[in-house]
Scaffold this active site. Sequence first.
Site, PDB file in Angstrom:
ATOM      1  N   ASP A   1      43.345  39.234  37.333  1.00 15.09           N
ATOM      2  CA  ASP A   1      43.901  38.222  36.424  1.00 15.09           C
ATOM      3  C   ASP A   1      44.563  38.909  35.221  1.00 15.09           C
ATOM      4  O   ASP A   1      45.201  38.254  34.395  1.00 15.09           O
ATOM      5  CB  ASP A   1      42.856  37.183  36.000  1.00 15.09           C
ATOM      6  CG  ASP A   1      41.743  37.780  35.144  1.00 15.09           C
ATOM      7  OD1 ASP A   1      41.640  39.028  35.059  1.00 15.09           O
ATOM      8  OD2 ASP A   1      40.975  36.994  34.553  1.00 15.09           O
ATOM      9  N   SER A   2      44.455  40.236  35.156  1.00 16.81           N
ATOM     10  CA  SER A   2      45.230  40.999  34.165  1.00 16.81           C
ATOM     11  C   SER A   2      46.716  40.717  34.336  1.00 16.81           C
ATOM     12  O   SER A   2      47.510  40.995  33.429  1.00 16.81           O
ATOM     13  CB  SER A   2      44.964  42.505  34.318  1.00 16.81           C
ATOM     14  OG  SER A   2      45.153  42.915  35.656  1.00 16.81           O
TER      15      SER A   2
ATOM     16  N   GLU B   1      33.319  47.948  33.689  1.00 12.28           N
ATOM     17  CA  GLU B   1      34.477  48.110  32.802  1.00 12.28           C
ATOM     18  C   GLU B   1      34.021  48.530  31.405  1.00 12.28           C
ATOM     19  O   GLU B   1      33.176  47.868  30.788  1.00 12.28           O
ATOM     20  CB  GLU B   1      35.295  46.806  32.731  1.00 12.28           C
ATOM     21  CG  GLU B   1      36.502  46.960  31.808  1.00 12.28           C
ATOM     22  CD  GLU B   1      37.584  45.902  31.985  1.00 12.28           C
ATOM     23  OE1 GLU B   1      37.480  45.072  32.911  1.00 12.28           O
ATOM     24  OE2 GLU B   1      38.542  45.906  31.185  1.00 12.28           O
TER      25      GLU B   1
ATOM     26  N   LYS C   1      36.840  38.413  43.275  1.00  7.63           N
ATOM     27  CA  LYS C   1      36.064  39.065  42.208  1.00  7.63           C
ATOM     28  C   LYS C   1      35.728  38.029  41.141  1.00  7.63           C
ATOM     29  O   LYS C   1      36.561  37.152  40.848  1.00  7.63           O
ATOM     30  CB  LYS C   1      36.868  40.217  41.569  1.00  7.63           C
ATOM     31  CG  LYS C   1      36.131  40.847  40.387  1.00  7.63           C
ATOM     32  CD  LYS C   1      36.804  42.110  39.902  1.00  7.63           C
ATOM     33  CE  LYS C   1      37.959  41.870  38.952  1.00  7.63           C
ATOM     34  NZ  LYS C   1      37.591  41.179  37.698  1.00  7.63           N
TER      35      LYS C   1
ATOM     36  N   ASP D   1      41.253  37.865  42.124  1.00  8.28           N
ATOM     37  CA  ASP D   1      40.396  37.729  40.938  1.00  8.28           C
ATOM     38  C   ASP D   1      40.285  36.241  40.580  1.00  8.28           C
ATOM     39  O   ASP D   1      41.309  35.567  40.375  1.00  8.28           O
ATOM     40  CB  ASP D   1      41.085  38.492  39.788  1.00  8.28           C
ATOM     41  CG  ASP D   1      40.103  38.978  38.750  1.00  8.28           C
ATOM     42  OD1 ASP D   1      38.903  38.724  38.891  1.00  8.28           O
ATOM     43  OD2 ASP D   1      40.574  39.630  37.793  1.00  8.28           O
TER      44      ASP D   1
ATOM     45  N   GLU E   1      33.877  37.651  37.199  1.00 10.13           N
ATOM     46  CA  GLU E   1      33.317  38.297  36.000  1.00 10.13           C
ATOM     47  C   GLU E   1      31.966  37.683  35.642  1.00 10.13           C
ATOM     48  O   GLU E   1      31.788  36.470  35.739  1.00 10.13           O
ATOM     49  CB  GLU E   1      34.263  38.113  34.803  1.00 10.13           C
ATOM     50  CG  GLU E   1      35.514  38.954  34.881  1.00 10.13           C
ATOM     51  CD  GLU E   1      36.369  38.846  33.618  1.00 10.13           C
ATOM     52  OE1 GLU E   1      35.885  38.361  32.579  1.00 10.13           O
ATOM     53  OE2 GLU E   1      37.545  39.244  33.695  1.00 10.13           O
TER      54      GLU E   1
HETATM   55  O1  KIV Z   1      42.038  41.820  36.033  1.00  9.67           O
HETATM   56  C1  KIV Z   1      41.949  43.022  36.327  1.00  9.67           C
HETATM   57  O2  KIV Z   1      42.944  43.718  36.575  1.00  9.67           O
HETATM   58  C2  KIV Z   1      40.623  43.602  36.389  1.00  9.67           C
HETATM   59  C3  KIV Z   1      40.531  45.095  36.536  1.00  9.67           C
HETATM   60  C4  KIV Z   1      41.043  45.780  35.351  1.00  9.67           C
HETATM   61  C5  KIV Z   1      39.178  45.526  36.905  1.00  9.67           C
HETATM   62  O3  KIV Z   1      39.671  42.913  36.301  1.00  9.67           O
END
Ligand code: KIV
Length: 281
Positions: free
Chosen positions: A52-53, A191, A121, A91, A123
Amino acid sequence: MNMPEKTESVVTIPSLQGKKDRRERIVALTAYDFPSALILDRAGVDIVLVGDSLGMVVLGYENTIPVTMDEMIHHTKAVSRAVKRALVIGDMPYFSFHQTEELTIANASRFLKEAGARAVKVEGASDRRLGLIAAMVEAEIPVMGHVGLTPQSIHHLGHFRVRGGDEDEARKIIEDARKLEQAGVFAVILECVPEDLAGAITKTLRVPTIGIGAGPLCDGQVLVFHDLVGFSGDDHPKFVKRYADVQSVIRQAVIQYADEVRKGIFPDESHTYHPQKKAKS
Ligand code: KIV
């Protein structure tokens, strides 16, 4: 039934576990689009994370909070079209797993059914979240955990900083990682945590740890692709190693293009179509 032509090199969740068991390092990177995912996959990256970055890196948001499920699905689809070997992980964005179990599973399953990802993924590791993770795993959705700095908690944290620097915080992060493993995750992202803490978690867990800003003792490493190639502005955290300066290359190309257009140098003969000349009989 047609069997796939070649499956031995396709990265699977058991093959990632095999890497940890054989002490082979796991290579992960983020990707958000077709061409970069193609490069990563052909270069032999094991995990392509559609993080989600992307909200900050390619959509220009201030943080990851505004990212929607539809944005994640759109980008994950593009990545999945390119990737043949790596494990694509989608994510779960903020508020896609914060309501009911039903909604969480509906959102997570979109990554697998619509977008071609093979895992998601999530968090955090609150008790409620652990229950949701267990429910996703029970619904055949492989889940990767993520502890330490969790950017979706930005409003709680106030700013992005190293986590686990004091004993209480470190103890809590180890405990969270253990609970995630018990809930059924197949790997855990660590992280922005100190090296010793990452090393201790990596020793404790059976499943692989993938570090970002967590030092060399993790089972694998992940970075944001745009940080790695120098395509994400000039500021970057200490843990980023820049392997290229793509931004300068692109800037130079655009400056030269603009100059040539203005001077009438481009397009020239070699970039211009002409009607086919008839061959003399
Ligand atoms: O959103 C993302 O890119 C991440 C990674 C930096 C682990 O969670």
